[in-house]
Design a protein around this motif. Structure first.
Motif, PDB file in Angstrom:
ATOM      1  N   ASP A 135       0.906  -1.208  -0.169  1.00  0.00           N
ATOM      2  CA  ASP A 135       0.193  -0.086   0.059  1.00  0.00           C
ATOM      3  C   ASP A 135       1.075   1.255  -0.049  1.00  0.00           C
ATOM      4  OD1 ASP A 135      -2.196  -1.316  -0.214  1.00  0.00           O
ATOM      5  OD2 ASP A 135      -2.575  -1.363   1.962  1.00  0.00           O
ATOM      6  N   GLY A 136       2.178   1.104  -0.050  1.00  0.00           N
ATOM      7  CA  GLY A 136       2.933   2.198  -0.225  1.00  0.00           C
ATOM      8  C   GLY A 136       3.653   2.620   1.048  1.00  0.00           C
ATOM      9  N   GLY A 137       3.644   1.884   2.143  1.00  0.00           N
ATOM     10  CA  GLY A 137       4.034   2.153   3.287  1.00  0.00           C
ATOM     11  C   GLY A 137       5.398   1.479   3.636  1.00  0.00           C
ATOM     12  N   GLU A 138       5.986   1.397   4.829  1.00  0.00           N
ATOM     13  CA  GLU A 138       7.064   0.758   5.187  1.00  0.00           C
ATOM     14  C   GLU A 138       6.854  -0.436   6.486  1.00  0.00           C
ATOM     15  OE1 GLU A 138      10.555   3.234   5.784  1.00  0.00           O
ATOM     16  OE2 GLU A 138      10.723   3.587   3.642  1.00  0.00           O
ATOM     17  N   TYR A 139       7.517  -1.405   6.332  1.00  0.00           N
ATOM     18  CA  TYR A 139       7.210  -2.277   7.552  1.00  0.00           C
ATOM     19  C   TYR A 139       8.822  -2.907   8.035  1.00  0.00           C
ATOM     20  CZ  TYR A 139       5.260  -5.806  10.706  1.00  0.00           C
ATOM     21  OH  TYR A 139       4.789  -6.378  11.847  1.00  0.00           O
ATOM     22  N   TRP A 140       9.315  -2.529   8.806  1.00  0.00           N
ATOM     23  CA  TRP A 140      10.698  -3.131   9.555  1.00  0.00           C
ATOM     24  C   TRP A 140      10.275  -3.804  10.788  1.00  0.00           C
ATOM     25  CZ3 TRP A 140      14.724  -2.999   6.460  1.00  0.00           C
ATOM     26  CH2 TRP A 140      14.666  -2.181   5.244  1.00  0.00           C
ATOM     27  N   PHE A 141      10.591  -5.129  10.733  1.00  0.00           N
ATOM     28  CA  PHE A 141      10.487  -5.909  11.952  1.00  0.00           C
ATOM     29  C   PHE A 141      10.831  -5.090  13.394  1.00  0.00           C
ATOM     30  CE2 PHE A 141      11.658  -9.429  14.927  1.00  0.00           C
ATOM     31  CZ  PHE A 141      10.447 -10.204  14.874  1.00  0.00           C
ATOM     32  N   ARG A 142      10.083  -5.105  14.372  1.00  0.00           N
ATOM     33  CA  ARG A 142      10.044  -4.345  15.446  1.00  0.00           C
ATOM     34  C   ARG A 142      11.387  -4.756  16.265  1.00  0.00           C
ATOM     35  NH1 ARG A 142       5.207  -1.643  18.525  1.00  0.00           N
ATOM     36  NH2 ARG A 142       6.327  -0.315  20.012  1.00  0.00           N
ATOM     37  N   ASN A 143      11.532  -5.810  16.381  1.00  0.00           N
ATOM     38  CA  ASN A 143      12.491  -6.421  17.367  1.00  0.00           C
ATOM     39  C   ASN A 143      13.959  -6.220  16.833  1.00  0.00           C
ATOM     40  OD1 ASN A 143      10.722  -6.956  19.253  1.00  0.00           O
ATOM     41  ND2 ASN A 143      10.641  -9.072  18.870  1.00  0.00           N
ATOM     42  N   THR A 144      14.130  -5.931  15.687  1.00  0.00           N
ATOM     43  CA  THR A 144      15.455  -5.886  15.252  1.00  0.00           C
ATOM     44  C   THR A 144      16.030  -4.497  15.259  1.00  0.00           C
ATOM     45  OG1 THR A 144      16.907  -6.272  13.279  1.00  0.00           O
ATOM     46  CG2 THR A 144      14.641  -5.224  12.747  1.00  0.00           C
ATOM     47  N   GLU A 145      17.313  -4.410  15.422  1.00  0.00           N
ATOM     48  CA  GLU A 145      17.955  -3.254  15.975  1.00  0.00           C
ATOM     49  C   GLU A 145      18.578  -2.781  14.498  1.00  0.00           C
ATOM     50  OE1 GLU A 145      20.353  -3.494  19.035  1.00  0.00           O
ATOM     51  OE2 GLU A 145      18.956  -3.732  20.457  1.00  0.00           O
ATOM     52  N   ALA A 146      18.617  -3.705  13.359  1.00  0.00           N
ATOM     53  CA  ALA A 146      19.294  -3.586  12.286  1.00  0.00           C
ATOM     54  C   ALA A 146      18.957  -2.421  11.624  1.00  0.00           C
ATOM     55  CB  ALA A 146      19.334  -4.562  11.414  1.00  0.00           C
ATOM     56  N   ILE A 147      17.719  -1.798  11.540  1.00  0.00           N
ATOM     57  CA  ILE A 147      17.443  -0.805  11.012  1.00  0.00           C
ATOM     58  C   ILE A 147      17.346   0.728  11.590  1.00  0.00           C
ATOM     59  CG2 ILE A 147      15.554  -2.173   9.689  1.00  0.00           C
ATOM     60  CD1 ILE A 147      13.370  -1.077  11.544  1.00  0.00           C
ATOM     61  N   THR A 148      17.976   0.703  12.614  1.00  0.00           N
ATOM     62  CA  THR A 148      18.016   1.711  13.301  1.00  0.00           C
ATOM     63  C   THR A 148      19.466   2.312  13.693  1.00  0.00           C
ATOM     64  OG1 THR A 148      17.914   0.747  15.571  1.00  0.00           O
ATOM     65  CG2 THR A 148      15.756   1.131  14.397  1.00  0.00           C
ATOM     66  N   THR A 149      19.466   3.596  14.101  1.00  0.00           N
ATOM     67  CA  THR A 149      20.778   3.778  14.384  1.00  0.00           C
ATOM     68  C   THR A 149      20.609   4.780  15.714  1.00  0.00           C
ATOM     69  OG1 THR A 149      20.585   6.195  13.241  1.00  0.00           O
ATOM     70  CG2 THR A 149      21.763   4.307  12.150  1.00  0.00           C
ATOM     71  N   PRO A 150      21.735   5.023  16.512  1.00  0.00           N
ATOM     72  CA  PRO A 150      21.499   5.652  17.923  1.00  0.00           C
ATOM     73  C   PRO A 150      20.790   6.784  17.749  1.00  0.00           C
ATOM     74  CG  PRO A 150      23.634   4.777  17.707  1.00  0.00           C
ATOM     75  CD  PRO A 150      23.072   4.742  16.294  1.00  0.00           C
ATOM     76  N   ASN A 151      20.621   7.755  16.290  1.00  0.00           N
ATOM     77  CA  ASN A 151      20.053   8.908  16.536  1.00  0.00           C
ATOM     78  C   ASN A 151      18.665   8.826  15.918  1.00  0.00           C
ATOM     79  OD1 ASN A 151      21.954  10.145  17.994  1.00  0.00           O
ATOM     80  ND2 ASN A 151      23.141  10.246  15.740  1.00  0.00           N
ATOM     81  N   SER A 152      18.263   7.409  15.531  1.00  0.00           N
ATOM     82  CA  SER A 152      16.909   7.534  14.935  1.00  0.00           C
ATOM     83  C   SER A 152      16.064   6.276  15.396  1.00  0.00           C
ATOM     84  CB  SER A 152      17.391   6.770  13.164  1.00  0.00           C
ATOM     85  OG  SER A 152      18.059   5.782  13.256  1.00  0.00           O
ATOM     86  N   CYS A 153      16.114   6.312  16.576  1.00  0.00           N
ATOM     87  CA  CYS A 153      15.235   4.983  17.615  1.00  0.00           C
ATOM     88  C   CYS A 153      13.892   5.365  17.324  1.00  0.00           C
ATOM     89  CB  CYS A 153      15.776   4.958  18.479  1.00  0.00           C
ATOM     90  SG  CYS A 153      17.417   4.213  18.695  1.00  0.00           S
ATOM     91  N   THR A 154      13.550   6.904  17.479  1.00  0.00           N
ATOM     92  CA  THR A 154      11.990   7.198  17.506  1.00  0.00           C
ATOM     93  C   THR A 154      11.515   7.118  16.021  1.00  0.00           C
ATOM     94  OG1 THR A 154      12.616   8.622  19.467  1.00  0.00           O
ATOM     95  CG2 THR A 154      10.673   8.908  17.919  1.00  0.00           C
ATOM     96  N   ASP A 155      12.388   7.476  14.996  1.00  0.00           N
ATOM     97  CA  ASP A 155      12.040   7.509  13.644  1.00  0.00           C
ATOM     98  C   ASP A 155      11.681   6.078  13.233  1.00  0.00           C
ATOM     99  OD1 ASP A 155      11.512   8.804  10.917  1.00  0.00           O
ATOM    100  OD2 ASP A 155      13.293   7.417  10.730  1.00  0.00           O
TER     101      ASP A 155
END
Length: 588
Positions: A135-155
């Motif tokens: 549908d045009g959104g994004e979905y990144w598995f919640r438990n993984t830390e692989a998609i985040t950086t220290p400054n982008s956790c909230t995002d």
């Protein structure tokens, strides 16, 4: 959430995973698996054809990073994603991968990949992720830390689908699924042991007790780790057999108050999943009947059986689309087996594969397909209960085996249909190998790529072929008439120790009436043997009793009397000699 149908292209190198996921997804309303591919070249080719015909045929690509282990393969996976985004910038991509490295997932996100779920994600959550990405959104598995950086956790958290379950639910659900996975593995092993032909009564009773305990443990685990609200939302099964996927369509459509009948795809998925589990067992032939596939190495046997199972899945899908009725299915069952055999040969050996023999380039598939009449007569037409299996999977008809009708959703129906399915796979595989043995048995390239070590010499190959020839003679003239007369079918099944043989009852009076020549004589001899055996046994028993009486009462007693007389005579002579000797001493 959009109401438009979800049409996806599934790209994964693991044939077992592709098959299982496809069958599970096709059971979900408003979801269509447009294609299942193994290589990036095939994926690009299919997408190019779809782009020319109708770009709306695919609105999501679900893919794996290579095999998830090789660094080179992972890099090639990234390169393929980059190529897809360059060619089709508006086509969403969801990674369904065993990869969990932060660097790779961040790289995938940077090149435009729209989402990620690890393999093993519960199916409702996976479907929700697919719909979100499509549908045009994004979905990144919640438990993984692989998609985040220290400054982008909230995002990163904000980008998670709002339909994701709360963290406590996921931890508890993962714990439940982990426990159920262990129970299911043990339950599958116990069930497989219960299906071993000739199992002792005591062993069967012990295994049946273990199976009941496992089922009870699974039921308790589902109840203890699921809240009342979640239990209403999920369909936790307590029936005998592997658990059904809870509310597969709930990720797309609202939950209905009245549960619908179990979908056809779910019945097939449960059966095929059990068959895939059985295919992990040893495939050594432990019967006294030689099989054509015995000449293959075990990995090649397994590969061929997997392929036939996959093609059977595709054939069943086509039959459902064609909307044929039961009568038509009965009329075309032999044609279906023939088509399944042809596509198995084509895909196993390669449609355009060639072999050089005596300065001639021979197309392997075309050469093997010329044996269709022999294979159809000797193998395919003799595969039993094909119509019953297809009807059970397509129309959800009750399975009538061993003079008993089994409900579609019962564990007995699954157990019986699994035996029929395993026999079908083994016999079609025999049909694939038979023309190879007839035409290309002693070709070195075949021996190197396919044969097990004990059959690589010309002498052993010829001995194996002779054994198969005698097997067909024995089956045609003796074993098959005997099976018809005894109203049974012999089935080859996959047991824990290897390929075993069992039998099931089936009425075969029509076949019995058509027997002639040697097969008819065999049945008459069996009937004569059954008729005369009790009388002959009684006669032999009478004669035996008479002989025993004569030997013991007449001859034995006579010999006893004669022996006693001789002993008495010897005693009298000895006494007389003593008296004479005593009298002579006195005279002196």
């Amino acid at each position: 959430m959009s109401d438009r149908p979800l049409k996806l292209l599934l790209f994964d190198q693991d044939p077992i995973f592709r098959l299982g996921l496809r069958v599970a997804l096709e059971a979900i309303p408003n979801l269509e698996v447009t294609g299942v591919v193994e290589t990036d070249t095939t994926a690009l080719q299919i997408l190019a054809e779809i782009a020319q015909e109708d770009p709306k045929q695919v609105n999501l690509v679900v893919l794996e990073f290579g095999n998830g282990r090789s660094i080179t393969s992972q890099q090639l996976g990234l390169q393929f994603c980059r190529q897809l985004k360059a060619l089709y910038p508006n086509l969403p991509i969801l990674l369904l991968s065993s990869v969990q490295e932060q660097g790779l997932l961040l790289a995938a996100k940077s090149i435009g990949v729209n989402g990620y779920c690890p393999k093993g994600t519960p199916l409702p959550e996976l479907v929700a992720a697919m719909q979100e990405v499509a549908d045009g959104g994004e979905y990144w598995f919640r438990n993984t830390e692989a998609i985040t950086t220290p400054n982008s956790c909230t995002d990163a958290i904000n980008r998670v689908s709002p339909n994701s379950p709360p963290p406590f639910y996921r931890q508890r659900n993962n714990l439940r699924l982990s426990g159920i996975g262990y129970i299911e593995a043990t339950l599958a092993a116990v069930t497989a042991q219960l299906q071993v032909p000739g199992l002792a009564v005591l062993d069967r009773a012990v295994l049946a007790g273990q199976r009941r305990e496992l089922l009870a443990a699974r039921w308790l685990l589902n109840r203890l780790l699921v809240s009342s609200q979640e239990r209403q939302e999920e369909d936790i099964p307590v029936a005998d057999g592997p658990p059904l996927t809870p509310s597969l369509s709930s990720a797309i459509q609202p939950r209905q108050t009245v549960l619908p009948l179990l979908s056809l795809g779910t019945v097939q998925f449960n059966l095929f999943a059990s068959c895939i589990t059985k295919l992990q067992l040893p495939l050594r032939n432990v019967t006294d009947v030689p099989l054509e596939i015995d000449i293959f190495r075990e990995d090649k046997k397994r590969e061929l059986l997997y392929l036939i199972l996959q093609k059977l899945t595709e054939q069943l899908d086509e039959l459902r689309v064609s909307q044929l009725d039961v009568n038509q299915l009965y009329e075309v069952k032999n044609i279906l087996l023939r088509d399944l055999w042809e596509v198995a040969i084509t895909n196993f050996f390669g449609k355009f594969s060639r072999i050089k023999i005596e300065n001639r380039n021979i197309e392997i598939v075309n050469l093997l397909l010329q044996n269709i009449e022999v294979v159809q007569r000797d193998i395919l037409n003799k595969i039993p209960l094909v119509f019953e299996l297809y009807s059970y999977l397509i129309f959800q008809t009750e399975l009538r085996i061993d003079n008993t009708s089994y409900p579609v959703l019962g564990s007995e129906a699954k157990s019986q249909s699994l035996m029929i399915l395993e026999n079908l796979l083994i016999q079609v595989a025999n049909g694939v190998v038979q023309p190879l043995l007839n035409s290309l048995a002693d070709v070195e390239i075949m021996k190197q790529n396919l044969y097990c070590r004990e059959f690589i010499s010309t002498r052993e190959i010829e001995r194996f072929r002779n054994n198969l020839s005698w097997k067909y003679r024995l089956i045609n003239y003796i074993e098959e008439p005997k099976a018809v007369f005894e109203s049974r079918y012999d089935l080859f099944v996959i047991a824990p120790r290897g390929i075993a043989k069992t039998s099931v009852y089936a009425p075969r009076n029509q076949e019995l009436a058509k027997l002639s020549n040697i097969p008819l004589i065999v049945t008459l001899l069996l009937e004569f043997s059954d008729a005369i055996a009790p009388r002959l046994k009684s006669l032999l028993s009478f004669l035996g009793s008479g002989i025993v009486f004569i030997l013991t009462q007449i001859i034995g007693r006579g010999l006893g009397l004669i022996g006693r007389g001789i002993l008495q005579g010897i005693g009298s002579v000895s006494l007389l000699e003593k008296n004479l000797r005593r009298n002579s001493d006195r005279t002196k």
